[in-house]
Design an enzyme around this catalytic site. Structure first.
Site, PDB file in Angstrom:
ATOM      1  N   ASP A 114      -1.158   7.362  -7.330  1.00  0.00           N
ATOM      2  CA  ASP A 114      -2.279   7.830  -6.514  1.00  0.00           C
ATOM      3  C   ASP A 114      -3.479   8.158  -7.395  1.00  0.00           C
ATOM      4  O   ASP A 114      -4.632   7.870  -7.025  1.00  0.00           O
ATOM      5  CB  ASP A 114      -1.873   9.073  -5.716  1.00  0.00           C
ATOM      6  CG  ASP A 114      -0.889   8.744  -4.597  1.00  0.00           C
ATOM      7  OD1 ASP A 114      -0.739   7.550  -4.273  1.00  0.00           O
ATOM      8  OD2 ASP A 114      -0.290   9.685  -4.057  1.00  0.00           O
ATOM      9  N   ASN A 147       3.933   2.202 -10.534  1.00  0.00           N
ATOM     10  CA  ASN A 147       4.453   3.257  -9.652  1.00  0.00           C
ATOM     11  C   ASN A 147       5.902   3.589  -9.980  1.00  0.00           C
ATOM     12  O   ASN A 147       6.297   4.752 -10.025  1.00  0.00           O
ATOM     13  CB  ASN A 147       4.335   2.817  -8.193  1.00  0.00           C
ATOM     14  CG  ASN A 147       3.270   3.584  -7.436  1.00  0.00           C
ATOM     15  OD1 ASN A 147       2.722   4.552  -7.938  1.00  0.00           O
ATOM     16  ND2 ASN A 147       2.975   3.150  -6.233  1.00  0.00           N
ATOM     17  N   ASP A 195      -7.595  -6.439  -6.984  1.00  0.00           N
ATOM     18  CA  ASP A 195      -6.195  -6.029  -6.862  1.00  0.00           C
ATOM     19  C   ASP A 195      -5.677  -5.553  -8.213  1.00  0.00           C
ATOM     20  O   ASP A 195      -5.990  -6.154  -9.254  1.00  0.00           O
ATOM     21  CB  ASP A 195      -5.341  -7.202  -6.360  1.00  0.00           C
ATOM     22  CG  ASP A 195      -3.915  -6.787  -6.061  1.00  0.00           C
ATOM     23  OD1 ASP A 195      -3.673  -6.253  -4.967  1.00  0.00           O
ATOM     24  OD2 ASP A 195      -3.048  -6.981  -6.941  1.00  0.00           O
ATOM     25  N   ASP A 207      -2.905  -1.303  -3.045  1.00  0.00           N
ATOM     26  CA  ASP A 207      -3.706  -1.341  -4.278  1.00  0.00           C
ATOM     27  C   ASP A 207      -4.816  -2.383  -4.188  1.00  0.00           C
ATOM     28  O   ASP A 207      -5.265  -2.910  -5.203  1.00  0.00           O
ATOM     29  CB  ASP A 207      -2.800  -1.640  -5.469  1.00  0.00           C
ATOM     30  CG  ASP A 207      -2.101  -2.992  -5.344  1.00  0.00           C
ATOM     31  OD1 ASP A 207      -1.890  -3.442  -4.205  1.00  0.00           O
ATOM     32  OD2 ASP A 207      -1.768  -3.589  -6.377  1.00  0.00           O
TER      33      ASP A 207
END
Length: 279
Positions: free
Chosen positions: A172, A163, A155, A198
């Protein structure tokens, strides 16, 4: 596993033998039926033609079509006027070759849809559905041969903050780079999948605790290097579960790796945490 998937996993030589057996059965039955009952059996040649076209390829399908036309022509030649026999052969040739073309197109469409349904379009690694299928096969193999298996969850730490700061396009790109680095660090027999968001899952067949830790250390090194090169302040929490047969259900195996990853999160992030029985 469907019959199509089972046959698709067989060797080319085995498929050739099975296809030839189908052709011989159809041709033999065609001869017996035509000699004794004067019934039309030619449509059944589509069975071996379809088999060759789907499982081996277009060229094999064309060869099967030509063999089928020749077989049907020879069988009917004695009892059928020459012009009729040639006319029938021409009709069969058009029908069989058209069938080869349609079946090969359907095969391409099937493969394309199969790919779309099992590959994550952003990272180009397996998705959750494909990972469960891979894990199911690996679990079955491990139980049959007494092999250990390791499953890891990875993770991205504080991905939402990344983000929010750099935008979804950068997020992305980060996910794509992460997937690429993981895949390059694994062995050919290993599997990496994006389960969503993620979170990534790694399947390490025939792998015990010590080997799994070495592989995942290599993954962490590759990821850390990629983050430094791009000046991204991103760390990774990894949980790994290594077990030996008899294995639990697929869902329990996934849950054990997921719990190990959350343990790594709770212990401060940016770490590797091992859980369950070592092998």
């Amino acid at each position: 596993m469907t019959i199509t998937e089972y046959l698709g996993n067989q060797s080319r030589s085995a498929l050739l033998l099975l296809g030839m057996l189908l052709f011989v059965i159809v041709a033999g039955t065609d001869y017996l039926v035509h000699a004794n009952y004067l019934l039309e059996f030619s449509p059944f040649y589509l069975v071996p033609i379809s088999f060759f076209s789907w499982f081996i390829g277009k060229r094999a399908g064309v060869v099967a079509a030509l063999l089928s036309v020749t077989s049907g022509f020879v069988i009917r030649l004695r009892a059928t006027p020459m012009t009729t026999a040639y006319g029938d052969a021409l009709v069969w040739l058009v029908l069989y070759l058209s069938s080869v073309w349609m079946i090969t197109q359907l095969r391409r469409l099937y493969e394309h849809e199969w790919h779309l349904s099992r590959i994550d379009p952003l990272t180009m690694v397996e998705n959750r559905r494909a990972f469960v299928e891979s894990l199911t096969r690996a679990r079955s193999l491990s139980d049959r041969h007494g092999l250990s298996i390791s499953i890891a969850y990875l993770d991205l730490d504080d991905f939402k903050r990344f983000n929010d700061r750099f935008g979804h396009t950068a997020g992305d790109q980060l996910l794509a780079v992460t997937a690429s680095e993981i895949r390059r660090s694994l062995r050919p027999t290993d599997v990496v999948a994006r389960l969503g968001g993620d979170e990534f899952a790694l399947l390490l067949p025939d792998t015990g605790k010590e080997t799994a830790e070495k592989i995942l250390a290599r993954v962490r090194t590759a990821l850390d290097r990629a983050m430094r090169e791009r000046q991204w302040r991103m760390t990774f929490s990894i949980g790994v579960s290594s077990l030996s047969p008899p294995l639990a259900s697929v869902q329990e195996l996934i849950q054990s790796a997921d719990e190990a990853m959350y343990a790594a999160k709770n212990l401060g992030k940016n770490r590797l945490e091992q859980r369950d029985k070592a092998v």
